[in-house]
Design an enzyme around this catalytic site. Structure first.
Site, PDB file in Angstrom:
ATOM      1  N   LYS A   1      86.195  -7.182  26.203  1.00 44.88           N
ATOM      2  CA  LYS A   1      84.777  -7.131  26.560  1.00 44.88           C
ATOM      3  C   LYS A   1      84.362  -5.669  26.504  1.00 44.88           C
ATOM      4  O   LYS A   1      84.816  -4.848  27.323  1.00 44.88           O
ATOM      5  CB  LYS A   1      84.511  -7.726  27.939  1.00 44.88           C
ATOM      6  CG  LYS A   1      83.029  -7.727  28.321  1.00 44.88           C
ATOM      7  CD  LYS A   1      82.754  -8.568  29.554  1.00 44.88           C
ATOM      8  CE  LYS A   1      81.265  -8.530  29.910  1.00 44.88           C
ATOM      9  NZ  LYS A   1      80.924  -9.418  31.031  1.00 44.88           N
TER      10      LYS A   1
ATOM     11  N   GLU B   1      88.227  -5.268  29.963  1.00 49.46           N
ATOM     12  CA  GLU B   1      86.863  -4.705  29.906  1.00 49.46           C
ATOM     13  C   GLU B   1      86.861  -3.221  30.262  1.00 49.46           C
ATOM     14  O   GLU B   1      86.645  -2.847  31.419  1.00 49.46           O
ATOM     15  CB  GLU B   1      85.908  -5.460  30.842  1.00 49.46           C
ATOM     16  CG  GLU B   1      84.480  -4.948  30.736  1.00 49.46           C
ATOM     17  CD  GLU B   1      83.523  -5.584  31.733  1.00 49.46           C
ATOM     18  OE1 GLU B   1      82.312  -5.327  31.647  1.00 49.46           O
ATOM     19  OE2 GLU B   1      83.992  -6.333  32.614  1.00 49.46           O
TER      20      GLU B   1
END
Length: 298
Positions: free
Chosen positions: A213, A176
C-alpha cells in the site's frame, strides 16, 4: 493457508479496497467529517461506538458489495463488532468483500526522516483472533517524511520482519510505508523506497507474497516493477490527504495500482443523511474510485 476464493479476488479482481480503519487518534477527525462533533461523546467507548455506527452503515449500504469493493480494512474494535446481527468480517464476506485488519499500534517519533511502527508485543495473539474470525489479511503503516536512505531502509526492514510473522500465521500482509505527500523531497523518497522495497521483495522466500500500500508516486508508473514483481499479490494506493477527485485523477496515471482510500471514499458522507441519500452518495464515490482503479489495469 489462505482462503482460495479470497485470494483469487484480491489478486485478480476488478475493484478497490476500502480503508475503514481509523484508530483512536484519527477517529475524532473522521467523525467530524461525518458531521458528528466532539460534544456527541464524553468517553472513548462512546466515541468508538459512534464510529462503529458509521462503519456499520457503510458496509450494510446496498452499494457496498464485492461487485466493486474487493476488500475492506477494519480497525480492531470494528472487527470485534457486529452489524445486522453478524460479526463484521462474516458480514463483509457474505457481501463478497474480503476482510482485512489494521494491526499496527501507531507510530514512533520521527528519526532519520521517518516514523517507524511502535512495538507490538501482542501481535501474534491478535493475528490468531483475526484468523479465527475469518480475516484474510492485515495492514500496518509507517511514514516517510524525508529522503533519508537509512531511515527508509529501516522502515522497509521493520515492515518485512513483521510481514513474515503475519505470513507465518496464514494471513496476507499489506505493507504500507506511506510517503508524506507534503514532503519537500517526495520524488527522492519514491526513488529510495522503490530500491528498498525491491531489495526486500527479492529476499522473500519462494511461496511468500505481500501486498503493498503506497502513496501515489510523483512520477506516473514509478512502481510498475513492483506491480509485476512475483512476490507482490497486489499494489494498492492510499489517498494520503488528497481529495476524492485529486486521488482518483492521480491514481489513474499509474497502471496496475488500485485504490485503498479512506478520506477519498468517505469525504461526502454525513450522519444526518437519510438512507437513500447516504447510499446514493456512497455509490457515487464507489463508482468514481472503481473507475480510477480499473481504467489503468488493462
Amino acid at each position: 493457508m489462505h482462503d482460495v476464493k479470497m485470494m483469487a479476488q484480491i489478486v485478480g479482481g476488478s475493484g478497490f479496497i476500502a480503508a475503514l480503519d481509523q484508530s483512536g487518534g484519527s477517529t475524532p477527525k473522521a467523525l467530524k467529517g461525518y458531521g458528528v462533533d466532539e460534544s456527541a461523546w464524553s468517553t472513548e467507548d462512546e466515541m468508538f461506538g459512534l464510529i462503529h455506527q458509521m462503519r456499520s452503515r457503510i458496509v450494510t449500504a446496498p452499494s457496498f458489495s464485492g461487485q466493486k469493493v474487493l476488500g475492506a480494512i477494519l480497525f480492531e474494535k470494528t472487527m470485534d463488532g457486529d452489524a445486522d446481527g453478524k460479526p463484521l468480517p462474516t458480514l463483509l464476506w457474505e457481501r463478497g468483500v474480503v476482510p482485512f485488519l489494521k494491526v499496527d499500534k501507531g507510530l514512533e517519533d520521527e528519526e532519520n526522516g521517518v516514523q517507524l511502527m511502535k512495538p507490538n508485543p501482542g501481535l501474534e495473539a491478535l493475528l490468531d483472533r483475526a484468523k479465527a474470525k475469518g480475516v484474510f489479511g492485515t495492514k500496518m503503516r509507517s511514514v516517510i517524511n524525508a529522503a533519508n536512505q537509512a531511515g527508509i531502509a529501516a522502515i522497509v526492514d521493520q515492515q518485512f520482519e513483521v510481514a513474515n510473522r503475519i505470513i507465518d500465521k496464514g494471513l496476507m500482509p499489506i505493507v504500507e510505508p506511506e510517503v508524506n505527500i507534503k514532503s519537500g523531497t517526495r520524488a527522492e523518497c519514491d526513488d529510495i523506497l522503490l530500491t528498498e522495497l525491491t531489495r526486500a521483495l527479492d529476499a522473500l522466500p519462494d511461496g511468500r507474497r505481500v501486498m503493498l500500500k503506497l502513496s501515489i508516486p510523483v512520477k506516473a508508473d514509478h512502481y510498475a516493477s513492483l506491480v509485476a514483481h512475483p512476490r507482490v499479490a497486489r499494489v494498492v494506493a492510499l489517498s494520503g490527504g488528497y481529495s476524492q477527485d485529486e486521488a482518483c485523477r492521480e491514481l489513474a496515471k499509474n497502471r496496475g495500482m488500485i485504490a485503498s482510500f479512506s478520506r477519498g471514499l468517505l469525504q461526502d458522507l454525513r450522519h444526518g443523511m437519510d438512507d437513500a441519500t447516504f447510499d446514493s452518495t456512497l455509490s457515487g464515490a464507489i463508482d468514481q474510485i472503481y473507475d480510477a482503479s480499473t481504467s489503468n489495469c488493462a
